[in-house]
Enzyme design. Structure first.
Site, short mmCIF file in Angstrom:
data_model
loop_
_atom_site.label_atom_id
_atom_site.label_comp_id
_atom_site.label_asym_id
_atom_site.label_seq_id
_atom_site.Cartn_x
_atom_site.Cartn_y
_atom_site.Cartn_z
N LYS A 1 0.84 -1.19 0.00
CA LYS A 1 0.00 0.00 0.00
C LYS A 1 0.88 1.25 0.00
O LYS A 1 1.88 1.31 0.73
CB LYS A 1 -0.91 -0.03 1.23
CG LYS A 1 -1.99 1.04 1.24
CD LYS A 1 -2.96 0.83 2.39
CE LYS A 1 -4.05 1.89 2.38
NZ LYS A 1 -5.07 1.66 3.44
N SER B 1 -9.49 2.53 1.79
CA SER B 1 -8.37 3.16 1.14
C SER B 1 -7.39 2.16 0.51
O SER B 1 -6.50 2.55 -0.24
CB SER B 1 -7.61 4.03 2.16
OG SER B 1 -7.10 3.24 3.22
N SER C 1 -10.96 0.31 5.61
CA SER C 1 -10.07 0.37 4.45
C SER C 1 -9.51 -0.97 4.00
O SER C 1 -8.97 -1.06 2.90
CB SER C 1 -8.92 1.34 4.73
OG SER C 1 -9.38 2.66 4.79
#
Length: 471
Positions: free
Chosen positions: A81, A156, A180
């Site tokens: 990420k 996210s 997320s």
């Protein structure tokens, strides 16, 4: 053969590499080729270093040839990420403030994957500073849902979920404050686990005592997520809330039946959240699967009074601590929702935070009591279906208007406040082919239990095997 490798579970790929039936270099090249072919339409991987990845894969093969002992993810491609620091590789946090930032070293979650033998393919797209559950930013644009171009992949960890669904990597990691890891998994028909706080230690972090944001694994199967957790979990002395249990036990085989389990189901978290009826219809149809697997299912929900106050106040406090200086220094380079959330945090008093902590504590106590009567709680992951990428966030569902950009995420934020582990597992599809996620929630520290329940459901339904058609 290339595409077939890119859709197989990480558990199988790790075994193939370990037995030298497929080389780490062959596996990497298959995934790089697939990224080259399809990521132009998905926009999941935002930073790559193919040469470094190839060098790492060649070294992985050399280690096997020398007969060395290797880790459980040896030779398996992974993506990180873009809010997680990667040594020597750009980490932008989706923000123009960090468009050229190259950290000197890996943060803990990245280092643990590397130490387990994983091969770093690149970085996955995120919303700015991981704020919000729709993946877009001014640096890289929006990530598209592999199941329907033009729709959101969630966030996210949206780039991670989309990369998994599209076959760009077999394993990824993300983070979850208000959904997320779970929301994008639901939108993209993959699996994401929000572990118990402290199960996967986060370091470095600004406020080490906070239990609101966690890091965790994502994969296409529950077994892959369990394998990822076995590597990521375990104590670290620098992290004050880290749990002492080693992670290795999570890799043990998971059951395929649930005889004797007591399961609660709530379609709307006790009437607290509006949910698109199309989502409820899909999930209601699956309750019989759990009964067929041997579980008893009844409708019930813990008392979540105080969850909104605890989450909203403590999130705002964290945003001020994490982003307040950036907002004051460069407001023109920070998106409005972050500025709003940081401003709310700046306006808090000590009494506000104290009341939130009291609410947080009493909520936890009620949830622990609830799980003396049930083994897991089932609920929708999301309140809405994937929406157009041009829309910053949904403003209403089922005729109910949301007060702010967090309103459509409450099916996850309420659970975040409880401290419970929560798994998003593929729960079916709407008649027009959009994925729906089922949230499996367990008692605090019962991470293994939610994986067991999710795996049994996954094996009975096989929804996760329905892959997107990328053309």
């Amino acid at each position: 053969m290339t595409d077939e490798l890119c859709t197989r579970p990480a558990t199988e790929l790790a075994d193939l590499v370990r037995r030298r039936e497929v080389s780490a270099r062959e596996l990497l090249e298959a995934h790089l080729a697939r990224i080259d072919r399809y990521d132009g339409q998905v926009n999941a991987i935002v930073t790559r270093d193919d040469d470094a990845a190839r060098a790492a894969a060649d070294e992985a093969d050399a280690r096997l040839a020398r007969g060395e002992v290797v880790g459980p993810l040896h030779g398996v491609p992974v993506a990180h990420k873009d809010t997680h620091q990667t040594g020597g590789m750009r980490t932008t946090w989706g923000s123009p403030l960090h468009r050229d930032t190259v950290p000197a070293r890996d943060e803990l979650v990245v280092a643990r994957l590397r130490e387990a033998g994983a091969i770093r393919v690149g970085k996955t797209n995120v919303p700015e500073f991981a704020a919000g559950s729709h993946t877009f930013n001014t640096l890289f644009g929006a990530t598209h849902n592999p199941y329907r171009h033009g729709l959101s992949a969630g966030g996210s960890s949206g780039g991670a979920a989309a990369a998994l669904a599209a076959g760009f990597v077999p394993l990824a990691e993300g983070s979850d404050m208000g959904g997320s890891l779970r929301n994008p998994a639901a939108f993209c028909n993959v699996v994401g686990l929000r572990p118990t706080p402290g199960r996967v230690p986060s370091h470095p972090t600004a406020i080490g005592w906070s239990q609101l944001s966690v890091q965790g694994p994502m994969g296409r199967t529950v077994s892959d997520v369990a394998l990822g957790l076995s590597v990521l979990a375990g104590p670290d002395p620098r992290v004050p809330i880290s749990l002492a249990d080693p992670g290795s036990g999570f890799a043990a085989p998971l059951p395929t039946e649930l005889t004797g389990l007591r399961i609660a189901w709530t379609p709307d978290l006790g009437g607290r959240v509006p949910v698109d009826p199309a989502i409820t219809e899909v999930l209601m149809a699956q309750l019989g699967v759990f009964r067929d697997l041997g579980a008893a299912v009844e409708e019930d929900c813990p008392d979540l009074t105080g969850a909104d106050e605890a989450f909203g106040t403590l999130r705002a406090w964290l945003f001020e601590a994490s982003f307040g200086d950036a907002v004051r220094r460069s407001p023109e380079l920070v998106k409005d929702t972050i500025k709003w959330n940081a401003a709310v945090g700046a306006s808090l008093t000590g009494a506000d935070v104290g009341r939130a902590e009291v609410a947080h504590t009493t909520l936890y106590e009620r949830v622990v009591e609830f799980f003396t009567r049930y083994d897991v709680l089932l609920a929708p992951v999301t309140q809405v279906l994937p929406f157009p990428v041009e829309q910053e966030y949904p403003t209403q569902v089922a005729g109910v208007e949301f007060e702010d950009y967090l309103g459509w995420m409450r099916s996850c934020t309420l659970i975040s406040a409880t401290g419970c582990p929560a798994l998003s597992v593929p729960g079916g599809f709407t008649p027009d082919g959009l994925p729906v996620g089922l949230q499996v929630i367990g008692a605090p520290r019962a991470d293994r239990r939610v994986l067991e329940v999710g795996h049994a459901f996954e094996q009975a339904t096989r929804f996760g095997e329905r892959r997107p058609d990328l053309g």
